[in-house]
Design a protein around this motif. Structure first.
Motif, PDB file in Angstrom:
ATOM      1  N   ILE A 164      78.856-107.795  28.844  1.00  0.00           N
ATOM      2  CA  ILE A 164      77.813-108.257  29.764  1.00  0.00           C
ATOM      3  C   ILE A 164      76.444-108.177  29.099  1.00  0.00           C
ATOM      4  O   ILE A 164      75.648-109.119  29.172  1.00  0.00           O
ATOM      5  N   ALA A 165      76.153-107.059  28.439  1.00  0.00           N
ATOM      6  CA  ALA A 165      74.862-106.911  27.754  1.00  0.00           C
ATOM      7  C   ALA A 165      74.712-107.967  26.657  1.00  0.00           C
ATOM      8  O   ALA A 165      73.629-108.534  26.482  1.00  0.00           O
ATOM      9  N   TYR A 166      75.788-108.257  25.951  1.00  0.00           N
ATOM     10  CA  TYR A 166      75.758-109.294  24.905  1.00  0.00           C
ATOM     11  C   TYR A 166      75.453-110.655  25.522  1.00  0.00           C
ATOM     12  O   TYR A 166      74.628-111.414  25.009  1.00  0.00           O
ATOM     13  N   GLU A 167      76.129-110.956  26.637  1.00  0.00           N
ATOM     14  CA  GLU A 167      75.923-112.244  27.309  1.00  0.00           C
ATOM     15  C   GLU A 167      74.516-112.357  27.887  1.00  0.00           C
ATOM     16  O   GLU A 167      74.007-113.460  28.067  1.00  0.00           O
ATOM     17  N   LEU A 168      73.877-111.219  28.178  1.00  0.00           N
ATOM     18  CA  LEU A 168      72.497-111.211  28.665  1.00  0.00           C
ATOM     19  C   LEU A 168      71.503-111.239  27.507  1.00  0.00           C
ATOM     20  O   LEU A 168      70.310-111.060  27.700  1.00  0.00           O
ATOM     21  N   ASP A 169      72.017-111.454  26.290  1.00  0.00           N
ATOM     22  CA  ASP A 169      71.208-111.578  25.078  1.00  0.00           C
ATOM     23  C   ASP A 169      70.411-110.313  24.784  1.00  0.00           C
ATOM     24  O   ASP A 169      69.200-110.349  24.588  1.00  0.00           O
ATOM     25  N   SER A 170      71.108-109.192  24.728  1.00  0.00           N
ATOM     26  CA  SER A 170      70.477-107.899  24.484  1.00  0.00           C
ATOM     27  C   SER A 170      69.647-107.879  23.210  1.00  0.00           C
ATOM     28  O   SER A 170      68.532-107.391  23.203  1.00  0.00           O
ATOM     29  N   GLY A 171      70.201-108.359  22.113  1.00  0.00           N
ATOM     30  CA  GLY A 171      69.485-108.348  20.851  1.00  0.00           C
ATOM     31  C   GLY A 171      69.390-106.968  20.214  1.00  0.00           C
ATOM     32  O   GLY A 171      68.600-106.743  19.308  1.00  0.00           O
ATOM     33  N   ASP A 172      70.170-106.018  20.694  1.00  0.00           N
ATOM     34  CA  ASP A 172      70.146-104.655  20.165  1.00  0.00           C
ATOM     35  C   ASP A 172      71.586-104.170  20.032  1.00  0.00           C
ATOM     36  O   ASP A 172      72.523-104.876  20.394  1.00  0.00           O
ATOM     37  N   ASP A 173      71.736-102.941  19.518  1.00  0.00           N
ATOM     38  CA  ASP A 173      73.089-102.406  19.388  1.00  0.00           C
ATOM     39  C   ASP A 173      73.692-102.214  20.772  1.00  0.00           C
ATOM     40  O   ASP A 173      72.987-101.947  21.744  1.00  0.00           O
ATOM     41  N   LEU A 174      74.998-102.352  20.860  1.00  0.00           N
ATOM     42  CA  LEU A 174      75.703-102.244  22.141  1.00  0.00           C
ATOM     43  C   LEU A 174      76.798-101.208  22.012  1.00  0.00           C
ATOM     44  O   LEU A 174      77.817-101.446  21.378  1.00  0.00           O
TER      45      LEU A 174
END
Length: 86
Positions: free
Chosen positions: A67-77
């Motif tokens: 979900i964080a990736y799909e929200l374009d986090s741009g940081d480590d997950l």
């Protein structure tokens, strides 16, 4: 706004001074969720709470990262999910 890297593993004793910590006592049924800032800064408290309701799902850590990736986090997950069973 991203202010850059503040702490990293391998930075010596300064890391211990910069890490916030809290000692907790877990009881049966408690759930502990550890999130990197790439996840916690991307998702709202409401989104995290909705996933709390599915915390016994063994894929919860992967789902939160996705979900964080799909929200374009741009940081480590990174996510660690622990449930203390009976």
């Amino acid at each position: 706004e991203n202010t850059g890297l503040r702490a990293f593993v391998g930075m010596g004793t300064y890391l211990l001074q910069s890490v916030e910590h809290l000692q907790l006592s877990m009881q049966s049924g408690d759930w502990l969720l550890l999130l990197s800032d790439g996840v916690s800064n991307t998702m709202s408290l409401e989104q995290l709470h909705s996933h709390y309701l599915t915390r016994f799902n063994k894929d919860i850590a992967s789902k939160l990262c996705t979900i964080a990736y799909e929200l374009d986090s741009g940081d480590d997950l990174s996510v660690v999910s622990l449930v203390r069973e009976k």
